[in-house]
Design a protein around this motif. Structure first.
Motif, PDB file in Angstrom:
ATOM      1  N   ALA A  71     -24.111  12.676  12.630  1.00 32.98           N
ATOM      2  CA  ALA A  71     -24.855  11.432  12.449  1.00 32.98           C
ATOM      3  C   ALA A  71     -25.814  11.191  13.610  1.00 32.98           C
ATOM      4  N   THR A  72     -25.430  11.640  14.801  1.00 33.87           N
ATOM      5  CA  THR A  72     -26.307  11.525  15.972  1.00 33.87           C
ATOM      6  C   THR A  72     -27.525  12.430  15.821  1.00 33.87           C
ATOM      7  N   PHE A  73     -27.322  13.633  15.322  1.00 27.49           N
ATOM      8  CA  PHE A  73     -28.452  14.514  15.026  1.00 27.49           C
ATOM      9  C   PHE A  73     -29.406  13.828  14.055  1.00 27.49           C
ATOM     10  N   ASP A  74     -28.836  13.186  13.021  1.00 24.17           N
ATOM     11  CA  ASP A  74     -29.678  12.502  12.036  1.00 24.17           C
ATOM     12  C   ASP A  74     -30.455  11.362  12.681  1.00 24.17           C
ATOM     13  N   ARG A  75     -29.774  10.536  13.497  1.00 22.10           N
ATOM     14  CA  ARG A  75     -30.455   9.397  14.126  1.00 22.10           C
ATOM     15  C   ARG A  75     -31.563   9.871  15.056  1.00 22.10           C
ATOM     16  N   ALA A  76     -31.353  11.003  15.708  1.00 20.38           N
ATOM     17  CA  ALA A  76     -32.353  11.526  16.636  1.00 20.38           C
ATOM     18  C   ALA A  76     -33.497  12.244  15.927  1.00 20.38           C
ATOM     19  N   GLY A  77     -33.351  12.463  14.632  1.00 20.26           N
ATOM     20  CA  GLY A  77     -34.374  13.200  13.904  1.00 20.26           C
ATOM     21  C   GLY A  77     -34.319  14.693  14.142  1.00 20.26           C
ATOM     22  N   ALA A  78     -33.152  15.189  14.540  1.00 20.49           N
ATOM     23  CA  ALA A  78     -32.968  16.617  14.793  1.00 20.49           C
ATOM     24  C   ALA A  78     -32.244  17.254  13.611  1.00 20.49           C
ATOM     25  N   PRO A  79     -32.539  18.508  13.294  1.00 13.71           N
ATOM     26  CA  PRO A  79     -31.851  19.167  12.180  1.00 13.71           C
ATOM     27  C   PRO A  79     -30.383  19.408  12.510  1.00 13.71           C
ATOM     28  N   ARG A  80     -29.533  19.290  11.512  1.00  9.63           N
ATOM     29  CA  ARG A  80     -28.112  19.590  11.697  1.00  9.63           C
ATOM     30  C   ARG A  80     -27.921  21.092  11.868  1.00  9.63           C
ATOM     31  N   VAL A  81     -26.949  21.458  12.700  1.00  5.06           N
ATOM     32  CA  VAL A  81     -26.603  22.859  12.906  1.00  5.06           C
ATOM     33  C   VAL A  81     -25.080  22.988  12.842  1.00  5.06           C
ATOM     34  N   PRO A  82     -24.549  24.151  12.495  1.00  5.50           N
ATOM     35  CA  PRO A  82     -23.099  24.344  12.535  1.00  5.50           C
ATOM     36  C   PRO A  82     -22.582  24.173  13.966  1.00  5.50           C
ATOM     37  N   LEU A  83     -21.453  23.512  14.100  1.00  3.72           N
ATOM     38  CA  LEU A  83     -20.909  23.201  15.417  1.00  3.72           C
ATOM     39  C   LEU A  83     -19.472  23.716  15.547  1.00  3.72           C
ATOM     40  N   ARG A  84     -19.107  24.058  16.767  1.00  2.00           N
ATOM     41  CA  ARG A  84     -17.738  24.447  17.087  1.00  2.00           C
ATOM     42  C   ARG A  84     -17.115  23.342  17.931  1.00  2.00           C
ATOM     43  N   LEU A  85     -16.012  22.795  17.458  1.00  2.00           N
ATOM     44  CA  LEU A  85     -15.371  21.655  18.116  1.00  2.00           C
ATOM     45  C   LEU A  85     -13.976  22.045  18.594  1.00  2.00           C
ATOM     46  N   ARG A  86     -13.688  21.678  19.839  1.00  2.00           N
ATOM     47  CA  ARG A  86     -12.342  21.829  20.390  1.00  2.00           C
ATOM     48  C   ARG A  86     -11.917  20.488  20.972  1.00  2.00           C
ATOM     49  N   CYS A  87     -10.763  19.991  20.529  1.00  2.00           N
ATOM     50  CA  CYS A  87     -10.265  18.690  20.981  1.00  2.00           C
ATOM     51  C   CYS A  87      -8.908  18.852  21.661  1.00  2.00           C
ATOM     52  N   ARG A  88      -8.778  18.230  22.812  1.00  2.00           N
ATOM     53  CA  ARG A  88      -7.482  18.131  23.478  1.00  2.00           C
ATOM     54  C   ARG A  88      -7.160  16.639  23.552  1.00  2.00           C
ATOM     55  N   ASN A  89      -6.338  16.198  22.619  1.00  2.00           N
ATOM     56  CA  ASN A  89      -6.103  14.774  22.419  1.00  2.00           C
ATOM     57  C   ASN A  89      -4.840  14.302  23.121  1.00  2.00           C
ATOM     58  N   VAL A  90      -4.982  13.242  23.890  1.00  2.00           N
ATOM     59  CA  VAL A  90      -3.859  12.620  24.577  1.00  2.00           C
ATOM     60  C   VAL A  90      -3.680  11.167  24.128  1.00  2.00           C
ATOM     61  N   ILE A  91      -4.755  10.504  23.757  1.00  2.00           N
ATOM     62  CA  ILE A  91      -4.679   9.098  23.345  1.00  2.00           C
ATOM     63  C   ILE A  91      -3.864   9.004  22.057  1.00  2.00           C
ATOM     64  N   PRO A  92      -2.792   8.200  22.050  1.00  2.00           N
ATOM     65  CA  PRO A  92      -1.972   8.074  20.834  1.00  2.00           C
ATOM     66  C   PRO A  92      -2.787   7.537  19.659  1.00  2.00           C
ATOM     67  N   HIS A  93      -2.508   8.055  18.479  1.00  2.00           N
ATOM     68  CA  HIS A  93      -3.221   7.634  17.285  1.00  2.00           C
ATOM     69  C   HIS A  93      -2.538   6.445  16.624  1.00  2.00           C
ATOM     70  N   SER A  94      -3.354   5.536  16.121  1.00  2.00           N
ATOM     71  CA  SER A  94      -2.871   4.372  15.355  1.00  2.00           C
ATOM     72  C   SER A  94      -1.875   3.531  16.143  1.00  2.00           C
ATOM     73  N   ARG A  95      -2.152   3.360  17.429  1.00  2.00           N
ATOM     74  CA  ARG A  95      -1.263   2.568  18.287  1.00  2.00           C
ATOM     75  C   ARG A  95      -1.986   1.387  18.943  1.00  2.00           C
ATOM     76  N   GLY A  96      -3.287   1.203  18.679  1.00  2.00           N
ATOM     77  CA  GLY A  96      -4.018   0.122  19.323  1.00  2.00           C
ATOM     78  C   GLY A  96      -4.618   0.493  20.647  1.00  2.00           C
ATOM     79  N   LEU A  97      -4.859   1.796  20.878  1.00  2.00           N
ATOM     80  CA  LEU A  97      -5.451   2.252  22.137  1.00  2.00           C
ATOM     81  C   LEU A  97      -6.804   2.933  21.934  1.00  2.00           C
ATOM     82  N   GLY A  98      -7.439   2.648  20.815  1.00  2.00           N
ATOM     83  CA  GLY A  98      -8.834   3.063  20.628  1.00  2.00           C
ATOM     84  C   GLY A  98      -9.046   4.534  20.361  1.00  2.00           C
ATOM     85  N   SER A  99      -8.114   5.212  19.695  1.00  2.00           N
ATOM     86  CA  SER A  99      -8.286   6.649  19.467  1.00  2.00           C
ATOM     87  C   SER A  99      -9.474   6.936  18.556  1.00  2.00           C
ATOM     88  N   SER A 100      -9.681   6.130  17.522  1.00  2.00           N
ATOM     89  CA  SER A 100     -10.820   6.344  16.623  1.00  2.00           C
ATOM     90  C   SER A 100     -12.142   6.080  17.337  1.00  2.00           C
TER      91      SER A 100
END
Length: 297
Positions: A71-100
């Motif tokens: 969506a950021t690529f779209d807002r910037a007017g840049a073409p979308r490209v395939p991306l590689r994502l790696r996440c190391r998540n520590v923030i608990p999900h669905s607990r009220g600590l802003g994970s989303s």
């Protein structure tokens, strides 16, 4: 193509509302997710997740970080490209600590960093874009800027002012073993509240800004709320009980975001020795003052 091949982003957990500041106040906390985003070698996006959400989160373009990045690529007017994502998540999900919020901010900040040399985006654009994913700006603004934020909407766009929390503030989170849905707890809120309760909470929200930045001795009074926490009690009675007991002991405790985590706004990092923390993990979480940070891989 992005001018940079890959970036690493660190984003903090956040606590929204802080009692009376419903959908307005947010505080960044020293608990972090790390994200690496790079142009993929192949024709499709790839996702690798470690920690929180591993085995449950989407492993394709449906992942929130990737959706926010594209969506950021779209807002910037840049073409979308395939991306590689790696996440190391520590923030608990669905607990009220802003994970989303952290995931949306991570994707947007990472994409902005990839495009920085060719399609620059300012902080106002990033905030507005992130708030669109999260639904409101208190969590995303705190995650983006760090410290304490006051967020508001105006004519369809989101804005935030960053403030410096008092240096004696030592938050302690009681992270619930249970999860909670923001949509479900928001559904418990009435369409109308008594005028007296609205006036009471507005006064406390104003006082909360003063207490959090300049007069921490006023935090107990400043974090009283009649606008949302009383109506959400049935969703997590253990959380409500913990808040009540902490406040009875003189500690400014609130429900963190939509819950069920409890945030105790202490000045010494200590909780009562006799506090029953069954069902919670107690974590001292310092205030984060840096917000989201990106570096080139």
């Amino acid at each position: 193509m992005p001018a940079r091949a890959g970036v690493r982003v660190r984003v903090p957990a956040t606590s929204a509302n802080l009692g009376p500041g419903f959908d307005t106040l947010g505080l960044a906390l020293g608990l972090y997710d790390d994200v690496e985003l790079a142009v993929a070698d192949g024709p499709a996006c790839t996702v690798d997740v470690e920690g929180e959400g591993a085995g449950r989160l989407p492993r394709d373009e449906r992942h929130l970080v990737l959706r926010a990045a594209q969506a950021t690529f779209d807002r910037a007017g840049a073409p979308r490209v395939p991306l590689r994502l790696r996440c190391r998540n520590v923030i608990p999900h669905s607990r009220g600590l802003g994970s989303s919020a952290a995931a949306a901010v991570a994707g947007i900040v990472a994409a902005r960093a990839l495009l920085a040399d060719t399609h620059p985006l300012d902080d106002d654009t990033v905030l507005d874009l992130a708030a669109g994913f999260d639904g409101h700006a208190d969590n995303v603004a705190a995650c983006l800027f760090g410290g304490l934020v006051v967020a508001w909407g105006h004519e369809g766009t989101w804005h935030a002012a960053r403030l410096t929390p008092h240096p004696t503030l030592r938050p302690v989170a009681l992270v619930s073993a249970r999860s909670s849905s923001t949509e479900a707890t928001r559904g418990l809120l009435p369409d109308r509240v008594p005028h007296a309760d609205a006036a009471f909470t507005a006064a406390r929200a104003a006082l909360a800004v003063h207490a959090l930045t300049s007069a921490p001795e006023l935090l107990l009074a400043a974090t009283e709320d009649r606008l949302h926490q009383p109506y959400r009690r049935p969703a997590y009675p253990e959380t409500a009980t913990a808040v009540d007991r902490l406040r009875a002991a003189g500690i400014a405790a609130v429900v963190s975001g939509a819950g069920p985590t409890v945030l105790a706004l202490t000045l010494d990092g200590r909780l009562p020795d006799d506090l029953d923390t069954t069902g919670f993990t107690v974590r001292a979480l310092p205030v984060d003052t840096d917000g989201a940070r990106a570096e080139t891989l």
